[in-house]
Motif scaffolding. Structure first.
Motif, PDB file in Angstrom:
ATOM      1  N   GLN A 300      87.279  98.442 115.451  1.00 22.66           N
ATOM      2  CA  GLN A 300      88.574  97.998 114.923  1.00 22.66           C
ATOM      3  C   GLN A 300      88.663  96.476 114.925  1.00 22.66           C
ATOM      4  O   GLN A 300      89.076  95.866 113.934  1.00 22.66           O
ATOM      5  N   TRP A 301      88.281  95.863 116.056  1.00 16.39           N
ATOM      6  CA  TRP A 301      88.297  94.401 116.133  1.00 16.39           C
ATOM      7  C   TRP A 301      87.333  93.801 115.116  1.00 16.39           C
ATOM      8  O   TRP A 301      87.642  92.798 114.463  1.00 16.39           O
ATOM      9  N   HIS A 302      86.164  94.397 114.996  1.00 16.95           N
ATOM     10  CA  HIS A 302      85.148  93.862 114.090  1.00 16.95           C
ATOM     11  C   HIS A 302      85.649  93.885 112.653  1.00 16.95           C
ATOM     12  O   HIS A 302      85.548  92.888 111.919  1.00 16.95           O
ATOM     13  N   ASN A 303      86.189  95.009 112.222  1.00 16.57           N
ATOM     14  CA  ASN A 303      86.634  95.166 110.835  1.00 16.57           C
ATOM     15  C   ASN A 303      87.784  94.241 110.486  1.00 16.57           C
ATOM     16  O   ASN A 303      87.903  93.777 109.349  1.00 16.57           O
ATOM     17  N   GLN A 304      88.663  93.975 111.438  1.00 17.08           N
ATOM     18  CA  GLN A 304      89.864  93.191 111.149  1.00 17.08           C
ATOM     19  C   GLN A 304      89.597  91.691 111.125  1.00 17.08           C
ATOM     20  O   GLN A 304      90.229  90.947 110.380  1.00 17.08           O
ATOM     21  N   TYR A 305      88.688  91.230 111.984  1.00 16.90           N
ATOM     22  CA  TYR A 305      88.571  89.796 112.189  1.00 16.90           C
ATOM     23  C   TYR A 305      87.229  89.168 111.816  1.00 16.90           C
ATOM     24  O   TYR A 305      87.170  87.949 111.602  1.00 16.90           O
ATOM     25  N   ILE A 306      86.157  89.946 111.761  1.00 14.54           N
ATOM     26  CA  ILE A 306      84.847  89.323 111.694  1.00 14.54           C
ATOM     27  C   ILE A 306      84.641  88.483 110.434  1.00 14.54           C
ATOM     28  O   ILE A 306      84.147  87.357 110.496  1.00 14.54           O
ATOM     29  N   ILE A 307      85.048  89.009 109.280  1.00 19.27           N
ATOM     30  CA  ILE A 307      84.808  88.284 108.023  1.00 19.27           C
ATOM     31  C   ILE A 307      85.645  87.017 107.961  1.00 19.27           C
ATOM     32  O   ILE A 307      85.138  85.927 107.636  1.00 19.27           O
ATOM     33  N   ILE A 308      86.939  87.156 108.290  1.00 21.93           N
ATOM     34  CA  ILE A 308      87.828  85.982 108.215  1.00 21.93           C
ATOM     35  C   ILE A 308      87.390  84.906 109.185  1.00 21.93           C
ATOM     36  O   ILE A 308      87.310  83.714 108.831  1.00 21.93           O
TER      37      ILE A 308
END
Length: 603
Positions: A300-308
């Protein structure tokens, strides 16, 4: 237009930024990904560890309170007497009443009593007992017999010390109370430890664990478990704790990222996948609390924040590296010169430095800094001038609050003398008054010596003694004659003496005595204490006299002058100096004047 473009520093960076973005992009994004994942794992681990630490502390606190209460019941003399007393004893009712009272009183004092589902003190030899239980769970029955018939009673009653007590979750089988609880069964020994005379049976509610879970944050996708004895239960809001049986193959994970040395960090197989868990031991023997680090949380953390985050950090790192290089080449020297000019201004040198007015953006800043220095210099000069004018004005204003009142009372005394007494003393009074008026008009410099102020006070007292005759006595106590040359504000003592005469001694209706005591309070401070034996003052009146309360225009001491003198002293010498008053109704009033110990150097 082209000339302007060549002189802008911004134009020199554009080509460099565009060239470096592609070159640095891949390397920085890869590095940041691994750093981010490591930081994310560490953050989740430490957040989880802190979370279960808080829950463990909450559980330990309440369990320790409950165990202490049970231990207290075992050792209390009144309860011991109750267990040893039979119905045939003449004092049975009194002993039972005392035991019941201390039993209930100490229960009410226990901050964790809400988690005691039932507590029973029973005897091995008789049927009567003491019990605390919610009304909804109570029932009139032979509780000692029911408790001793419990299948687990004998297992718990022969327990080792409480530090080795085998806590387990059991089901309460009493009518109207069938639910999960933790039994705590302890024997009660006779006073001299000869025999076991009874037992303390405590049912600890599992609501204790549920409330600990509610009190602290928890990741939505993670689960919290509590180990009680040999069994593991999942904590939730449901009425019953769900027993977990599919945990297996636990393995430790070596890590230096844990916050506490007693934290257990590893992974366990839950029947579907390996999940990371963090555990903390509880103060209860064989018990611990565990929270899992669910893979779904990481996803969940990875999907929400990693790209941005990667994109933002990528841009910041690239721009930062470029600007660092460019600043080292184009900005260091101009910035050092600007910094030097700012330091000059901060040190009081406001002369402009025209060498920092370059033909670019930094030159514009240099022009503004030079202008700022000039403006600050003008502002300071104007401020100093305004402060001087303000001080003169405020001094005149404060002095004017004293003089009219004093002049009025002096002239009133002369009028009274001329009308009633027709004495030759009028000439002496008039002479004293003329000297006072002459001193009032000597200008705005209000600092004089104490000796000079005492001379003014003597002129004033010359007038008042003709009015009061022998009914007024004044005594001077000067511990060191050198204090006569200490600094003081003109007309500091007169308003205080006037207040003592008119509002302290005169209302008393008989002879009054005033003492002026001048002495050193310490090496830096001189104190003048003026004491009269008049009618005294209330604390409320003292407050109004010192601060001239503006909300009460009809105040008896309104515009007396003491508050104005107090303000003048603070204004001239500082907030550490000024007046204070102590008084006792019908006995005395003392006005303390605190002044700096400084010699008067005037002519």
């Amino acid at each position: 237009m082209n000339h302007k473009y060549r002189h802008t520093i911004k134009s020199r960076f554009i080509v460099m930024i565009l060239a470096l973005i592609l070159f640095l992009g891949i390397g920085i994004s890869t590095l940041f990904y691994y750093l981010y994942m490591y930081s994310l794992n560490k953050t989740i681990l430490q957040n989880t560890e802190t979370n279960i630490r808080f829950m463990a502390d909450n559980i330990n606190y309440n369990m320790d309170n409950i165990i202490k209460y049970s231990q207290w019941c075992r050792s209390n003399t009144e309860i011991n007497n109750f267990l040893l007393t039979t119905h045939s004893d003449d004092e049975y009712n009194q002993i039972t009443a005392r035991a019941t009272n201390v039993f209930n009183t100490d229960f009410i004092k226990n901050s964790s009593r809400a988690y005691i589902q039932r507590i029973v003190i029973g005897s091995f030899k008789k049927d009567d007992y003491l019990q605390i239980v919610p009304n909804s769970y109570s029932k009139d029955c032979n509780m000692p017999a029911l408790i001793k018939a419990l299948p687990y009673f004998n297992n718990y009653i022969n327990y080792n010390p409480i530090s080795k007590y085998d806590f387990e979750i059991e089901y309460s089988t009493f009518p109207c109370a069938i639910q999960q609880m933790i039994p705590l069964i302890q024997t009660v020994e006779s006073t001299f430890g000869i025999e076991n005379i009874g037992f303390v049976y405590t049912e600890i509610s599992i609501q204790l664990f549920k409330d600990a879970l509610k009190a602290y944050s928890q990741e939505e996708l993670s689960n919290v478990y509590i180990t009680i004895g040999k069994d593991i239960y999942q904590m939730s809001d449901s009425k019953m704790l769900k027993q977990i049986t599919n945990f297996s193959n636990y393995q430790d994970i070596p890590s230096d990222d844990t916050l506490y040395s007693d934290t257990t960090y590893g992974f366990v197989y839950n029947g579907k996948e390996n999940v990371k868990i963090v555990s903390q031991k509880l103060s209860m023997s064989g018990c611990s609390i565990t929270e899992e680090l669910s893979p779904a949380v990481f996803k969940q953390w990875h999907n929400q924040y990693i790209i941005i985050i990667i994109m933002l950090v990528l841009i910041i790192l690239i721009v930062g590296a470029l600007l660092l290089f460019s600043f080292a080449r184009y900005f260091n020297k101009p910035i050092r010169k600007i910094h030097h000019q700012i330091n000059e201004i901060s040190n009081g040198n406001f002369e402009p430095d025209h060498s920092i007015e370059w033909n670019n953006e930094l030159g514009d800043i240099g022009q503004y800094i030079n202008k700022l220095g000039i403006d600050i210099n003008d502002l300071m000069l104007k401020r100093i001038e305004n402060e001087c004018e303000k001080k003169d004005y405020e001094y005149k204003m404060l002095q004017s609050q004293i003089n009219p009142h004093f002049l009025y009372n002096t002239l009133n005394s002369i009028k009274w003398m001329a009308t009633i007494q027709k004495s030759d003393g009028i000439a002496e009074m008039t002479t004293a008054l003329s000297r006072l008026l002459k001193n009032i008009s000597k200008g705005k410099n209000g600092i004089v010596s104490i000796d000079y102020e005492l001379a003014l006070l003597n002129d004033y007292l010359t007038i008042q003694k003709y009015r009061y005759g022998g009914a007024l006595n004044l005594e001077y106590i000067i511990e060191d004659e050198s204090l006569r040359n200490n600094q003081i504000l003109r007309f500091t003592l007169q308003p205080v003496i006037e207040n003592a005469i008119f509002h302290g001694i005169e209302p008393k209706g008989n002879t009054g005595h005033i003492t002026v005591h001048i002495y050193d309070a310490d090496q830096q401070t001189t104190k003048i204490s003026i004491t009269d034996d008049g009618i005294g003052m209330t604390p409320e009146l003292i407050e109004k006299v010192l601060h001239d309360d503006p909300e009460n225009d009809s105040s008896f001491f309104k515009n007396m002058g003491i508050s104005s003198v107090n303000k003048m002293i603070k204004y001239t010498f500082g907030e550490n100096y000024g007046m204070s008053i102590e008084s006792e109704l019908g006995i005395y009033t003392t006005v303390h004047i605190l002044l700096p110990k400084k010699q008067y150097e005037g002519v």
